[in-house]
Design a protein around this motif. Structure first.
Motif, PDB file in Angstrom:
ATOM      1  N   SER A  15     -11.523   3.226  -4.492  1.00  0.00           N
ATOM      2  CA  SER A  15     -10.774   2.093  -3.929  1.00  0.00           C
ATOM      3  C   SER A  15     -10.497   0.998  -4.963  1.00  0.00           C
ATOM      4  O   SER A  15      -9.401   0.433  -4.959  1.00  0.00           O
ATOM      5  N   PRO A  16     -11.426   0.704  -5.904  1.00  0.00           N
ATOM      6  CA  PRO A  16     -11.055  -0.272  -6.937  1.00  0.00           C
ATOM      7  C   PRO A  16      -9.942   0.231  -7.858  1.00  0.00           C
ATOM      8  O   PRO A  16      -9.099  -0.560  -8.292  1.00  0.00           O
ATOM      9  N   MET A  17      -9.936   1.542  -8.154  1.00  0.00           N
ATOM     10  CA  MET A  17      -8.845   2.076  -8.972  1.00  0.00           C
ATOM     11  C   MET A  17      -7.522   1.956  -8.218  1.00  0.00           C
ATOM     12  O   MET A  17      -6.513   1.536  -8.788  1.00  0.00           O
ATOM     13  N   ALA A  18      -7.533   2.300  -6.924  1.00  0.00           N
ATOM     14  CA  ALA A  18      -6.311   2.199  -6.122  1.00  0.00           C
ATOM     15  C   ALA A  18      -5.834   0.751  -6.053  1.00  0.00           C
ATOM     16  O   ALA A  18      -4.641   0.470  -6.225  1.00  0.00           O
ATOM     17  N   GLU A  19      -6.758  -0.170  -5.834  1.00  0.00           N
ATOM     18  CA  GLU A  19      -6.405  -1.590  -5.787  1.00  0.00           C
ATOM     19  C   GLU A  19      -5.777  -2.038  -7.103  1.00  0.00           C
ATOM     20  O   GLU A  19      -4.730  -2.698  -7.114  1.00  0.00           O
ATOM     21  N   ALA A  20      -6.387  -1.673  -8.217  1.00  0.00           N
ATOM     22  CA  ALA A  20      -5.884  -2.082  -9.530  1.00  0.00           C
ATOM     23  C   ALA A  20      -4.515  -1.470  -9.810  1.00  0.00           C
ATOM     24  O   ALA A  20      -3.625  -2.149 -10.346  1.00  0.00           O
ATOM     25  N   ILE A  21      -4.334  -0.211  -9.455  1.00  0.00           N
ATOM     26  CA  ILE A  21      -3.040   0.455  -9.674  1.00  0.00           C
ATOM     27  C   ILE A  21      -1.941  -0.288  -8.915  1.00  0.00           C
ATOM     28  O   ILE A  21      -0.892  -0.609  -9.476  1.00  0.00           O
ATOM     29  N   LEU A  22      -2.178  -0.556  -7.637  1.00  0.00           N
ATOM     30  CA  LEU A  22      -1.144  -1.209  -6.839  1.00  0.00           C
ATOM     31  C   LEU A  22      -0.910  -2.647  -7.307  1.00  0.00           C
ATOM     32  O   LEU A  22       0.240  -3.079  -7.428  1.00  0.00           O
ATOM     33  N   LYS A  23      -1.969  -3.384  -7.608  1.00  0.00           N
ATOM     34  CA  LYS A  23      -1.802  -4.758  -8.110  1.00  0.00           C
ATOM     35  C   LYS A  23      -0.983  -4.763  -9.396  1.00  0.00           C
ATOM     36  O   LYS A  23      -0.159  -5.650  -9.611  1.00  0.00           O
ATOM     37  N   GLU A 135      -0.108   8.801  -8.209  1.00  0.00           N
ATOM     38  CA  GLU A 135       0.990   9.505  -7.532  1.00  0.00           C
ATOM     39  C   GLU A 135       1.044   9.151  -6.053  1.00  0.00           C
ATOM     40  O   GLU A 135       2.117   8.919  -5.493  1.00  0.00           O
ATOM     41  N   LEU A 136      -0.115   9.097  -5.393  1.00  0.00           N
ATOM     42  CA  LEU A 136      -0.161   8.777  -3.971  1.00  0.00           C
ATOM     43  C   LEU A 136       0.311   7.346  -3.719  1.00  0.00           C
ATOM     44  O   LEU A 136       1.026   7.077  -2.749  1.00  0.00           O
ATOM     45  N   ILE A 137      -0.068   6.427  -4.586  1.00  0.00           N
ATOM     46  CA  ILE A 137       0.345   5.033  -4.420  1.00  0.00           C
ATOM     47  C   ILE A 137       1.852   4.893  -4.630  1.00  0.00           C
ATOM     48  O   ILE A 137       2.505   4.138  -3.901  1.00  0.00           O
ATOM     49  N   ASP A 138       2.418   5.622  -5.575  1.00  0.00           N
ATOM     50  CA  ASP A 138       3.879   5.601  -5.730  1.00  0.00           C
ATOM     51  C   ASP A 138       4.565   6.072  -4.441  1.00  0.00           C
ATOM     52  O   ASP A 138       5.559   5.480  -4.000  1.00  0.00           O
ATOM     53  N   LYS A 139       4.021   7.107  -3.816  1.00  0.00           N
ATOM     54  CA  LYS A 139       4.585   7.602  -2.550  1.00  0.00           C
ATOM     55  C   LYS A 139       4.409   6.562  -1.441  1.00  0.00           C
ATOM     56  O   LYS A 139       5.304   6.368  -0.617  1.00  0.00           O
ATOM     57  N   ALA A 140       3.257   5.892  -1.427  1.00  0.00           N
ATOM     58  CA  ALA A 140       2.997   4.868  -0.403  1.00  0.00           C
ATOM     59  C   ALA A 140       3.977   3.703  -0.554  1.00  0.00           C
ATOM     60  O   ALA A 140       4.464   3.166   0.444  1.00  0.00           O
ATOM     61  N   ILE A 141       4.259   3.332  -1.782  1.00  0.00           N
ATOM     62  CA  ILE A 141       5.211   2.234  -2.035  1.00  0.00           C
ATOM     63  C   ILE A 141       6.580   2.605  -1.495  1.00  0.00           C
ATOM     64  O   ILE A 141       7.257   1.788  -0.860  1.00  0.00           O
ATOM     65  N   GLU A 142       7.005   3.834  -1.728  1.00  0.00           N
ATOM     66  CA  GLU A 142       8.297   4.282  -1.202  1.00  0.00           C
ATOM     67  C   GLU A 142       8.320   4.195   0.318  1.00  0.00           C
ATOM     68  O   GLU A 142       9.315   3.768   0.914  1.00  0.00           O
ATOM     69  N   LYS A 143       7.230   4.596   0.960  1.00  0.00           N
ATOM     70  CA  LYS A 143       7.162   4.534   2.419  1.00  0.00           C
ATOM     71  C   LYS A 143       7.190   3.083   2.891  1.00  0.00           C
ATOM     72  O   LYS A 143       7.850   2.760   3.872  1.00  0.00           O
ATOM     73  N   LEU A 144       6.478   2.199   2.195  1.00  0.00           N
ATOM     74  CA  LEU A 144       6.457   0.785   2.578  1.00  0.00           C
ATOM     75  C   LEU A 144       7.846   0.158   2.465  1.00  0.00           C
ATOM     76  O   LEU A 144       8.200  -0.705   3.262  1.00  0.00           O
TER      77      LEU A 144
END
Length: 146
Positions: A15-23, A135-144
């Motif tokens: 979760s910290p990696m995911a948070e940092a990637i998205l931030k 990769e998952l966060i890039d897909k989530a951004i597209e969905k958002l």
């Protein structure tokens, strides 16, 4: 403002990696935090998680936090790393069930909704988890955005 909360077990790896990637993507209108189902407050991210983020030029200054009702209320969308995290939140915070998804489920992955926990593993395991999260966060951004 869209508020996204990433949740894993100890809030020191995934979760910290995911948070940092998205931030690091600096998207206007998105706030992001992370927490852990069984986290101890105030721990740094794991050594390998920090190294992988540093190697990818992603700034991070993480301190772990236990998932509380305050974070659940703050979030518009809660993305967990595993199905068991999702169900733990459903049990502890049943009113939040409509905004809780595994990250993989949210982006439409049809099978195996768990992001593997690299905790205690090699740097290579953390690198693989980082790539998967990116990769998952890039897909989530597209969905958002849609």
């Amino acid at each position: 403002m869209q508020r996204i909360l990433f949740v894993c077990t100890g809030n020191t790896c995934r979760s910290p990696m995911a948070e940092a990637i998205l931030k690091n993507k600096h998207i206007n209108g998105i706030e992001v935090k992370s927490a852990g189902i069984y986290a101890a407050n105030g721990s740094e991210a794991s050594t390998h998680a920090k190294k992988v983020l540093d190697d990818n030029q992603i700034s991070n200054n993480h301190r772990s936090s236990l998932l509380t009702s305050a974070e659940v209320e703050w979030a518009d969308l809660i993305l967990t790393m595993t199905t068991s995290h999702k169900f733990a939140i459903h049990q502890q915070f049943p009113h939040a069930v409509v905004k809780v998804f595994t990250l993989k489920e949210y982006v439409g992955e049809p099978f195996n909704h768990d992001v593997v926990d690299p905790y205690g593993g090699s740097l290579g395991m953390y690198e693989a988890t980082y790539r998967e999260l990116y990769e998952l966060i890039d897909k989530a951004i597209e969905k958002l955005k849609s």
